[in-house]
Design an enzyme around this catalytic site. Structure first.
Site, PDB file in Angstrom:
ATOM      1  N   SER A 199       1.031  -1.257   0.006  1.00  0.00           N
ATOM      2  CA  SER A 199       0.247  -0.083   0.400  1.00  0.00           C
ATOM      3  C   SER A 199       0.779   1.430   0.011  1.00  0.00           C
ATOM      4  CB  SER A 199      -0.891   0.023   0.981  1.00  0.00           C
ATOM      5  OG  SER A 199      -2.154   0.655   0.655  1.00  0.00           O
ATOM      6  N   ASP A 266     -16.890 -17.029 -10.792  1.00  0.00           N
ATOM      7  CA  ASP A 266     -16.294 -17.846 -10.446  1.00  0.00           C
ATOM      8  C   ASP A 266     -15.796 -19.205 -11.676  1.00  0.00           C
ATOM      9  OD1 ASP A 266     -14.626 -20.215  -9.117  1.00  0.00           O
ATOM     10  OD2 ASP A 266     -16.893 -20.596  -7.446  1.00  0.00           O
ATOM     11  N   ASP A 269     -13.180 -18.532 -14.785  1.00  0.00           N
ATOM     12  CA  ASP A 269     -11.483 -19.534 -14.660  1.00  0.00           C
ATOM     13  C   ASP A 269     -11.644 -20.510 -15.141  1.00  0.00           C
ATOM     14  OD1 ASP A 269     -11.930 -20.501 -12.542  1.00  0.00           O
ATOM     15  OD2 ASP A 269     -11.430 -18.333 -11.544  1.00  0.00           O
ATOM     16  N   ASP A 273     -14.308 -22.882  -7.062  1.00  0.00           N
ATOM     17  CA  ASP A 273     -13.493 -22.439  -6.251  1.00  0.00           C
ATOM     18  C   ASP A 273     -13.506 -21.675  -4.795  1.00  0.00           C
ATOM     19  OD1 ASP A 273     -12.231 -21.269  -7.866  1.00  0.00           O
ATOM     20  OD2 ASP A 273      -9.822 -21.540  -6.825  1.00  0.00           O
ATOM     21  N   VAL A 275     -13.222 -18.361  -5.979  1.00  0.00           N
ATOM     22  CA  VAL A 275     -12.556 -17.936  -6.034  1.00  0.00           C
ATOM     23  C   VAL A 275     -12.670 -16.930  -7.795  1.00  0.00           C
ATOM     24  CG1 VAL A 275      -9.558 -17.160  -6.205  1.00  0.00           C
ATOM     25  CG2 VAL A 275     -10.843 -18.839  -4.714  1.00  0.00           C
ATOM     26  N   ASP A 440      -8.995  -5.913  -4.257  1.00  0.00           N
ATOM     27  CA  ASP A 440      -8.541  -5.292  -3.993  1.00  0.00           C
ATOM     28  C   ASP A 440      -9.567  -3.732  -3.799  1.00  0.00           C
ATOM     29  OD1 ASP A 440      -7.142  -2.593  -2.901  1.00  0.00           O
ATOM     30  OD2 ASP A 440      -5.396  -3.654  -2.750  1.00  0.00           O
ATOM     31  N   HIS A 486      -6.418  -6.117  -0.352  1.00  0.00           N
ATOM     32  CA  HIS A 486      -5.877  -4.930   0.081  1.00  0.00           C
ATOM     33  C   HIS A 486      -4.928  -5.562   1.212  1.00  0.00           C
ATOM     34  CE1 HIS A 486      -3.577  -1.263  -0.485  1.00  0.00           C
ATOM     35  NE2 HIS A 486      -3.915  -1.158   0.867  1.00  0.00           N
TER      36      HIS A 486
HETATM   37 CA   LIG Z   1     -13.022 -20.167  -9.554  1.00  0.00          CA
END
Ligand SMILES: [Ca+2]
Ligand SMILES: *[C@@H]1O[C@H](CO)[C@@H](O)[C@H](O)[C@H]1NC(C)=O
Ligand SMILES: *[C@@H]1O[C@H](CO)[C@@H](O)[C@H](O)[C@H]1NC(C)=O
Ligand SMILES: *[C@@H]1O[C@H](CO)[C@@H](O)[C@H](O)[C@H]1NC(C)=O
Ligand SMILES: *[C@@H]1O[C@H](CO)[C@@H](O)[C@H](O)[C@H]1NC(C)=O
Ligand SMILES: *[C@@H]1O[C@H](CO)[C@@H](O)[C@H](O)[C@H]1NC(C)=O
Ligand SMILES: *[C@@H]1O[C@H](CO)[C@@H](O)[C@H](O)[C@H]1NC(C)=O
Ligand SMILES: *[C@@H]1O[C@H](CO)[C@@H](O)[C@H](O)[C@H]1NC(C)=O
Length: 575
Positions: A199, A266, A269, A273, A275, A440, A486
């Site tokens: 930062s 999600d 990609d 998961d 993420v 972030d 962040h």
């Molecule tokens: Ca994913």
């Protein structure tokens, strides 16, 4: 790490480091080995200010920047002044026990308006055999931030304080710290110098790499607050959007939009998961309008809202207005006539800067002004001793653009920190591992990408995209961290790994020559805690191809293009 430890153990055995920690961790010893003033750019150390205390078996819990550890060290503090000035700057050093010292120096930095993070990041150097330090910038103590020291009075800025914060204090910390370490351990060997910070601490790192390239061997730079004039004002953008569209969304509504964005993106990609490793694909394929009409519900909470107050239970359905606000924020600041001025956070980032405050008397949500942005305007642009803007009366998108330009021009040589030519650092063999959480919510991931690309274009103007990217990646690698917030993992994408051992990876690269093709990341909490993951180096992006458990790092032009911005609100190039 193993190879380096092995190398260092054999190379560094010698009388120089035979002394015990107790023998060297004394005031008379430190006084006797103090670097002379001419070896530290004429800075004057006040010998009466020196304190020392040996700390044994200190058990340090894990941190985002290092695993848990137990260390012995000598805590040395001292004060110095600048010749001809009656000032006082405090430094604190943690010197590893002599038998553990590995000829390394580590500078660590601050966050927000703080130039240090207290003692928090010092163990991250000590555990790898680095003498490690912090500065107070001369602001009046380690816990005094620059905002408290920047004005003498309304209208009168303290330029010494400004330049200390901008880059001077860190240069002096490094100059004194490196000289002190050599003398403390009585060594003429090469001292490897590293930086690690996030930062504002990341900005401080780049301030050193950009200006004092040959001071450094390597830097771990995380989510740097670069392009300071733009970055600080950017925090105010959501407030102006809400005011302009005249809708202050309940926090629960924004939270639900984020949750639905994560759910919808999600799988893009290739791996479900929780993420979102490809926020670029999310930008290309997710239509935020699809969230309209969905129910949201949040329990009442006390004191935990972004505005610090109590929030009531919130029940409702995502509104057209709420989505219009979120969509406008995500688009980033433009002038009223549509020219782009800045970048916003990637979709999936929480809307921290957009959270209104609850008025319990009227039962309405109303404008909240984030002080990080507001105080920048009052103290640094308006020179008023006020810790926030009282309101945003009369403030339009164009006013924000003007404030960005004003801060940029006024502090171009001290805070902007986007000098894109890193040739002195690169020619001296310096290596950078630059990391940034892709979700972030405080500094746009796109800000790091934009600066990284500026460095590529400025340093390799004659090379093709492919060749310049390759040349840059040989010494300067940017890793976006899927799902991370962040300077830390995010709570709503807990299965995303965090690169906790980046400093030893950098040390391996600098001292052992092994470049991190991919960067190690570890899941730090939740049900997958401890799982090891890998991060892709920009401009490659993670992708799990159909039916494969293996992540690939791929280049995808359409995704890449979503990270490219033309800041045509300004006449000058924005690096
Ligand atoms: Ca994913
Ligand atoms: C540190 O811990 C080790 C192992 O527990 C012990 O042998 C040693 O005496 C301790 N040192 C000090 C100075 O407390
Ligand atoms: C280091 O020394 C300073 C100055 O005496 C003191 O304030 C600080 O608490 C010490 N830190 C540790 C960990 O001993
Ligand atoms: C979402 O809805 C708004 C208002 O109804 C419209 O202007 C906008 O184009 C829509 N966005 C997309 C991506 O469909
Ligand atoms: C909010 O909605 C939930 C169901 O989604 C319901 O159980 C709860 O009672 C509602 N609370 C209020 C305050 O309306
Ligand atoms: C000047 O600074 C003081 C605090 O020192 C503050 O109370 C006052 O409002 C400021 N003046 C203006 C014009 O803002
Ligand atoms: C969003 O998801 C988190 C879990 O990641 C959950 O705790 C929270 O309640 C959700 N918020 C809303 C508004 O549904
Ligand atoms: C990265 O993690 C792997 C295990 O997944 C380990 O073998 C390797 O040593 C680590 N690399 C570094 C530089 O720490």
């Amino acid at each position: 790490m193993k190879s380096i430890l092995a190398i260092s153990a054999s190379a560094y055995v010698g009388v120089a480091y035979a002394a015990s920690l107790g023998a060297v961790c004394t005031k008379p010893y430190v006084k006797s080995i103090l670097p002379t003033s001419d070896s530290i750019n004429s800075l004057l150390i006040d010998t009466s200010s020196i304190t020392t205390n040996a700390v044994y078996n200190a058990s340090i819990p894990e941190n985002v920047f290092f695993p848990a550890t137990t260390i012995d060290y000598c805590n040395v503090t001292l004060a110095y002044s600048h010749p001809g000035k009656n000032d006082r700057v405090l430094l604190e050093f943690w010197m590893p026990s002599p038998d553990k010292f590995q000829n390394r120096w580590l500078s660590t930095g601050g966050g927000g308006y703080a130039i240090n993070s207290g003692e928090q990041f010092l163990p991250g150097g000590v555990q790898y055999g680095a003498a490690s330090g912090i500065t107070d910038g001369g602001f009046g103590g380690f816990s005094t931030q620059v905002d408290a020291a920047i004005l003498f009075a309304n209208g009168t800025i303290d330029y010494d304080t400004l330049y200390m914060f901008g880059y001077k204090a860190h240069h002096e910390l490094t100059t004194i710290g490196k000289a002190l370490a050599k003398a403390f351990y009585d060594t003429e060997d090469k001292l490897y110098a590293y930086y690690q910070g996030c930062s504002e601490g990341g900005r401080e790192g780049y301030s050193q790499v950009q200006r004092f390239g040959d001071d450094w061997d390597g830097a771990v730079i995380a989510a740097p607050a670069l392009r300071y004039g733009h970055q600080q004002v950017n925090h105010l953008y959501p407030g102006v959007v809400e005011k302009t569209l005249n809708y202050f969304p309940p926090p629960c509504e924004l939270e639900k939009i984020v949750n639905m964005t994560i759910d919808a993106c999600d799988a893009l990609d290739g791996k479900v998961d929780g993420v979102v490793a490809r926020t670029d694909l999310c930008k290309l394929h997710f239509n935020i309008n699809s969230t309209i009409g969905t129910q949201y519900s949040c329990a009442a909470s006390s004191g935990s809202s972004a505005s610090g107050g109590t929030t009531p239970a919130q029940n409702g359905t995502i509104s057209k207005k709420g989505v219009a606000v979120a969509d406008k924020i995500l688009d980033g600041l433009h002038t009223i006539d549509g020219r782009r001025a800045y970048i916003w956070y990637q979709p999936t980032a929480t809307f921290d800067d957009a959270i209104p405050q609850y008025n319990s008397e009227t039962g309405e949500w109303e404008l909240a002004i984030t002080s990080l942005g507001g105080e920048w305007v009052t103290r640094f642009l308006q020179y008023l001793d006020l810790d926030n803007l009282p309101d945003l009366e009369g403030i339009t998108y164009n006013s924000l653009v003007d404030w960005m330009q004003q801060g940029w021009q006024r502090y171009e040589d001290v805070l902007q920190t986007t000098w894109p030519d890193l040739t002195p650092f690169q020619s001296a063999g310096g290596k950078i591992i630059h990391i940034h959480g892709e979700s972030d919510p405080s500094i746009p991931a796109g800000s790091s990408v934009h600066y990284h690309e500026s460095v590529r274009k400025v340093m390799y103007p004659e090379l093709s995209f492919e060749k310049s990217t390759k040349a840059l990646n040989e010494w300067n690698r940017l890793f976006l961290i899927p799902g991370a917030a962040h300077c830390q993992p995010s709570t709503n994408q807990p299965n995303g790994g965090w690169p906790q051992t980046t400093l030893p990876t950098l040390i391996e690269w600098v001292e052992g020559g092994s470049m991190p093709e991919r960067l190690n990341a570890t899941v730090l909490s939740g049900e997958k805690k401890g799982e090891e993951q890998k991060l892709c180096a920009w401009p490659l992006r993670p992708l799990w191809k159909k039916g494969s458990q293996e992540m690939e790092c791929v280049f995808d032009q359409k995704s890449f293009d979503t990270w490219v911005y033309d800041f045509d609100a300004f006449k000058l190039p924005v690096y």
